[in-house]
Scaffold this active site. Structure first.
Site, short mmCIF file in Angstrom:
data_model
loop_
_atom_site.label_atom_id
_atom_site.label_comp_id
_atom_site.label_asym_id
_atom_site.label_seq_id
_atom_site.Cartn_x
_atom_site.Cartn_y
_atom_site.Cartn_z
N GLU A 1 -1.11 5.93 -8.57
CA GLU A 1 -1.96 6.98 -7.99
C GLU A 1 -1.74 8.32 -8.68
O GLU A 1 -0.63 8.71 -8.99
CB GLU A 1 -1.65 7.12 -6.49
CG GLU A 1 -2.43 8.26 -5.85
CD GLU A 1 -2.33 8.30 -4.33
OE1 GLU A 1 -2.25 7.22 -3.71
OE2 GLU A 1 -2.32 9.40 -3.78
N HIS B 1 -7.39 9.82 4.19
CA HIS B 1 -7.15 8.71 5.12
C HIS B 1 -7.57 9.12 6.53
O HIS B 1 -7.50 10.28 6.90
CB HIS B 1 -5.65 8.38 5.15
CG HIS B 1 -5.16 7.75 3.89
ND1 HIS B 1 -4.11 8.24 3.16
CD2 HIS B 1 -5.57 6.63 3.23
CE1 HIS B 1 -3.90 7.47 2.10
NE2 HIS B 1 -4.77 6.49 2.12
N ASP C 1 0.85 -1.19 0.00
CA ASP C 1 0.00 0.00 0.00
C ASP C 1 0.89 1.25 0.00
O ASP C 1 1.80 1.36 0.82
CB ASP C 1 -0.88 -0.05 1.27
CG ASP C 1 -1.98 0.98 1.28
OD1 ASP C 1 -2.41 1.40 0.20
OD2 ASP C 1 -2.41 1.35 2.39
N HIS C 2 0.63 2.17 -0.90
CA HIS C 2 1.40 3.44 -0.99
C HIS C 2 2.91 3.19 -1.00
O HIS C 2 3.65 3.74 -0.18
CB HIS C 2 1.04 4.38 0.16
CG HIS C 2 -0.34 4.91 0.04
ND1 HIS C 2 -0.69 5.91 -0.84
CD2 HIS C 2 -1.48 4.54 0.66
CE1 HIS C 2 -2.00 6.13 -0.75
NE2 HIS C 2 -2.50 5.32 0.14
P1 13P Z 1 -8.53 4.57 5.98
O1 13P Z 1 -7.53 4.37 7.06
O2 13P Z 1 -9.10 5.96 6.01
O3 13P Z 1 -9.59 3.53 5.97
O4 13P Z 1 -7.75 4.50 4.59
C1 13P Z 1 -7.13 3.30 4.23
C2 13P Z 1 -6.36 3.46 2.97
O5 13P Z 1 -6.73 4.17 2.07
C3 13P Z 1 -5.13 2.68 2.84
O6 13P Z 1 -4.44 3.00 1.70
#
Ligand code: 13P
Length: 287
Positions: free
Chosen positions: A135, A177, A84-85
């Protein structure tokens, strides 16, 4: 069954539902999410941020744990293990560690640099059968110390990145987020509609799933969103359930201090939250 996320998300986009990405932090998180996906016969994506990867002592540890747990629990639904990211370096580490999917977040680079790095990583990921998310337009709020402004993505830039062969695309549409502030204006469906029209059939990704009202989730899915990321909500319900257990003094009754007992209410709370989201996203019985 560990797989790339490409096929499950193409099916979701065509079938007008979304697959949940739930971020993992430890063994309890992973087990709760895998078991719920199996019980509901739903595909699922396990998200690992760079910070969570470091916390779990590295991406190799994470990949080994997820692979072994997937097998020992007899999980047959499609599961993608996804960075993720990811940074540029993080993407290569996860490719090497055996992840089945990566996200390269080049949204903070100038578009030309985002394009150059994404192009290279698409080729590296696809060479080994991994899926890749990119992204455009920063997601607002704070995620593992990275602060984004929450701008809306430019549809032309989305098309430019989508055309590089990425498998699914995260585009900022006013989402952030963490918990949404009271004065949050909601998702920009105008932006989402414009992006959806411009990029074609590529599955779109909605980050910041925590706290988005159900009707906005449903509308986003109708406009091409096929992957929704949820992290903070699982953390909140885990903390709340654990607090309830301790405040009730249950850790001091009998062997209530045993971590298998102490962590059980939080584990069950994550399972219930994941179930609620899978039902809302429409991924139940879509494995
Ligand atoms: P949240 O923590 O707001 O649910 O976002 C999660 C997210 O986008 C992880 O990349």
């Amino acid at each position: 069954m560990l797989v790339s996320a490409t096929e499950m998300l193409q099916k979701a986009r065509a079938g007008k539902y979304a697959v949940g990405q739930f971020n993992i932090n430890n063994l309890e998180w992973t087990k709760a999410i895998l078991l719920t996906a199996q019980e509901l016969n739903s595909p699922v994506i396990l998200g690992v941020s760079e910070g969570a990867g470091k916390y779990m002592t590295g991406f190799e540890t994470v990949a080994a744990m997820v692979k072994a747990m997937d097998e020992s629990l007899g999980i047959t639904v499609p599961v993608a293990l996804h960075l993720d990211h990811g940074s540029y370096e993080g993407c290569y580490k996860c490719i090497k560690a055996g992840f089945t999917s990566i996200m390269f977040d080049g949204s903070h680079f100038p578009i030309d640099e985002n394009v150059a790095k994404t192009t290279e990583l698409v080729s590296a990921a696809h060479h080994l059968g991994l899926s890749i998310e990119a992204e455009v337009g920063a997601i607002g709020g704070e995620e593992d110390g990275v602060i984004g402004k929450g701008e809306c993505a430019d549809p032309a830039e989305c098309k430019q990145i989508a055309d590089l062969g990425v498998d699914f695309l995260a585009a900022g549409i006013g989402n952030i987020h963490g918990v949404y502030p009271d004065n949050w204006e909601g998702l920009s469906f105008e932006t989402l509609e414009a992006i959806n029209k411009t990029v074609g059939e590529i599955p779109l990704v909605l980050h910041g799933g925590t706290g988005i009202p159900d009707d906005q989730i449903t509308k986003a899915i109708s406009l091409g969103v096929a992957k929704i990321n949820v992290n903070t909500e699982c953390q909140l319900v885990f903390a709340e359930a654990t607090r309830g257990y301790i405040e009730a003094g249950k850790d001091q009754q009998g062997k209530g201090f045993d971590p298998r007992k102490l962590l059980a209410p939080g584990f069950e709370a994550i399972k219930a939250k994941v179930k609620e989201k899978m039902e809302l996203f429409g991924s139940v019985n879509k494995a």
